[in-house]
Design an enzyme around this catalytic site. Sequence first.
Site, mmCIF file in Angstrom:
data_model
loop_
_atom_site.group_PDB
_atom_site.id
_atom_site.type_symbol
_atom_site.label_atom_id
_atom_site.label_comp_id
_atom_site.label_asym_id
_atom_site.label_seq_id
_atom_site.Cartn_x
_atom_site.Cartn_y
_atom_site.Cartn_z
ATOM 1 N N CYS A 193 0.845 -1.207 0.000
ATOM 2 C CA CYS A 193 0.000 0.000 0.000
ATOM 3 C C CYS A 193 0.879 1.255 0.000
ATOM 4 O O CYS A 193 1.574 1.513 -0.974
ATOM 5 C CB CYS A 193 -0.972 -0.037 1.179
ATOM 6 N N HIS A 221 -3.603 -5.547 0.843
ATOM 7 C CA HIS A 221 -2.964 -5.786 2.132
ATOM 8 C C HIS A 221 -2.935 -7.275 2.475
ATOM 9 O O HIS A 221 -3.852 -7.756 3.147
ATOM 10 C CB HIS A 221 -3.732 -5.053 3.233
ATOM 11 N N GLU A 234 -1.304 -8.662 4.742
ATOM 12 C CA GLU A 234 -1.252 -8.848 6.202
ATOM 13 C C GLU A 234 -2.640 -8.782 6.830
ATOM 14 O O GLU A 234 -2.813 -9.156 7.982
ATOM 15 C CB GLU A 234 -0.294 -7.823 6.835
#
Lengths: 771, 237
Positions: free
Chosen positions: B86, B203, B205
Amino acid sequence: MSDPAITPELVKKHNLTPEEFARAVDILGREPNYTELGIFSVMWSEHCSYKNTRPVLKGFPTKSPKILVGAGEENAGVIDIGDGLAIAFKIESHNHPSAVEPFQGAATGVGGIIRDIFTMGARPVCALNSLRFGELKSAEVRHLFSGVVEGIAHYGNCFGIPTVGGEVYFDDCYAGNPLVNAFCLGVLRHEQIARGAAKGIGNPVFYVGPATGRDGLAGAAFASQDLTDESSEQQRGAVQVGDPFMEKLVMEAVLELLATDAVTGIQDMGAAGLTCSTCETAARAGTGIEIELDKVPQRAPGMSSYEIMLSESQERMLVIVKKGREAEVQRIFDKWDLPWSEVGAVTDTGRMVVRHHGVVVADIPASKLTDDAPLYHRESKEPAYLQVVRAFTIDQIPTLSNPTENLKSLLSWPSIASKNWVYRQYDHMVRDGSVVCPGSDAAVVRIKGDSLPMLPADSTKNNDAVPEKFIAMSVDCNATYVYLDPYEGGKIAVAEAARNLACSGATPLGSTDNLNFGNPHNPELFYQLKESVRGVAEGCTVFNAPVTGGNVSLYNQNPQGAVDPTPTVAMVGLIEKAEHITTQWFKDEGDAIILLGDLVDAGDQLQGLGGSAYLKVVHGMKTGTPPKCDLQKEKQVHEAILALIYSGDVKSAHDCSEGGLAVAVAESCISGYPARNTPRLIGASLDLSAFDKARLDAILFGEAQGRIVLSVAQVNAVKVVERAKLLGVSATIIGSVGGTDLTIKAGGQDLKWALSEMHDGWWNSIARAMK
Amino acid sequence: MNFAVLQFPGSNCDQDCVHVLKNVLGQSAKLVWHKDTSLGEVDAVLVPGGFSYGDYLRTGSIARFSPVMQAVQQFAANGGHVLGICNGFQILCEAGLLPGALVRNRSLQFRCEQVYLKTVTKNSPFTNQVADGKLMRVPIAHGEGCYFADEETLAKMNANGQVLWQYCDVNGNLTDDANPNGSLQNIAGVCNEAKNVAGLMPHPERASEAILGGDDGKAIFESLIHALQNKGAAKAA
């Protein structure tokens, strides 16, 4: 430039009555000077003093063994969630600023509530909001709506807090008076609770954060008056400008600082800025405080003491530090590149003394400002319109002519329609804790190790595993109900929040409320306030959700009238185990659909249609006594759904609210949303032909309270129904999940809706209105 | 493996990356402050998401000048593995470590939602563990994620296999509807020519645990760990 003379006109301009001014003179033993007049004005505004509402607020339940910091003690309440962990949360309004400058007004509302939470020593982990606007057909409303949403998104996204849920309503009564209520929740260990008290005589007082400017001058006072047609022009300077990046740095620095044990007290500079933070911290500690304004970082040259004291420039904190520990504090501020200054010291005089260019510009007993604020028992009178509301009978509702169209209209009505246009602009997943994202009954957030503020580097607890916990939260208020029956409406606001928590598998911990009303000097409006607060208080008592704090916003009215009374209730609950987390959408073909609670309330002559979305959307009527809320019965339903969830049989649970059973079931069919442009649509067939005593419009769209639609595997259906009955709750198998349509057999009709068609209106109507 | 997760003022996803690396994948991870001039002994660098320096001026444009980024430049020049997520992707583009640029979403609005990703090639340290033909469901959250590069650069990147992930629909089609920000060729993530530096807007994660709705994104970290292990093994031999 010399200060203006204190004249009755100037006093009036400061929203102080002659009696209030006399009280100030009495406290000082002399006439206040200009700066002091400003200080009294903001501290005794409704926003800071609750002078019109304190007697009414006393009715709220505020105690429970779990409450660590109670209502009114500090910037936010704190509740124990077990294992030495706690949560701090609060809701606060930014209605007036958002009305004149929607983007910054809403953004700084978010900033303000986040500051309240980390001021308590908690790490903010999620946010919610409750928004109300006029109808989207108005260009001005669309401007306010998009500005507010962008402002919230800007601040929350940049700060790095997930905005995990909320509510948005549209009604003409909010056309010039949007309501913007922002909620934040943070997490901390019990021993990390910070206090806003200026303790320790001689301790230095630090200012940290950006320089003080002329923005937001006397915002608290502005928030405590009616809006006028000129407000947007005249008051724009009272709206602050937010910098979420700065706030993020301030928050990280403050949490790092609190871990050092060098701080004895801390308070954010929110409403009434430097004034409120200095006199409140001194009053709480029973000390005095002296500050020198020359040391306050200033953005503009030549600011007067009046301006510096009343500025509401954002992202500023007041920190009282243990003497001798100044260097540690300075090191941390410098690490985060934050402007700071030592501006004064704690004294034993009990007075708030302000110097500017070597001259004392204010000298006021601190506790008198906070504790001796005026108090008013406002007159209340039942509003005349309630007679008309109560006289409304079911025969005045035209018979149902096109149920197929009506359900589609309800689903695409912006207040019921999906709010994806709103929440897709909010980062709702940052921090890796969002277990249930916007779009289900309640948001669910996971608490894990990094949700907590840091510990001192040498703490033995640094290596302890933090047990995972799940916090559910929901914010609710059907203000149409409150308008039509303030007491029942107040109860229902709480009941709906508690029901949303129950549907997601949570038991209530506590609540925070935002009371948005009109001018309290109007007895009919004050009646709405008093009665609805009575309802909210009763609800919070029954659901064991004591009020830990909140906010009062009055004067939400313009020349066109007052807003509907809107006591927004945000409730927070705990989910013990991950497997209890439940969402609202149907899961598997073939599952049985069960209704908990009664299809129609036999005691309600309007059969649940009073004040309903159906009446408003289909017949253009906003009248009729709203459904009654039997709190004990409602509580039994919540306990039953929780017991059923714990047994592991419940696959989905969704509360019935606006639009009744038909809308609830439709939403369970169409609200699954695994990914962009990929809704998960799953049909359902209901057979309601056994309920032939009620009108068809009431069966489909009646809004009787205490009802939940759940789905379970077919083999468990009978067992679940029996179990619910044992728990004292009526339960009926009303259909099954599957197919590509929603079909309902009722009132001798076979009704059918294609899922894709329902979904399209529900999902896209707000986006279309905003094009 | 030892990961360095950079921490700029305004980084928001730094803790999330550390959480997944440590608690989900059992790796060692430390935060490295933006004012640090050295990364220390690390096997890979993660540049996390957020609003570094408030994203004032232009996303990622200030962060590239920070002391730690000089160290990252050096680390990457020596073949070290760097992944930007990002805002981290934006910083790596601004720093010239990755080709192209990220501009305002075509909708002009911030977008946060789950998207499907197609892995274009498994031949990279960031994609080798993605199952064949597997579409990954990973969330995005950005206002400026529209990938842009000139035609020549794009042609070169395609020829070199530098486009790693593209936005697609649930059936793997690269449609306009599936493209959340208007990126050219539906590009969600790319790597440099040497394939040791990559960046993506989604993302991973946030998509590494079932409790958060899915763990498809884990394959990206696992790919990187796998590549680092191979590199270590090659060095040892």
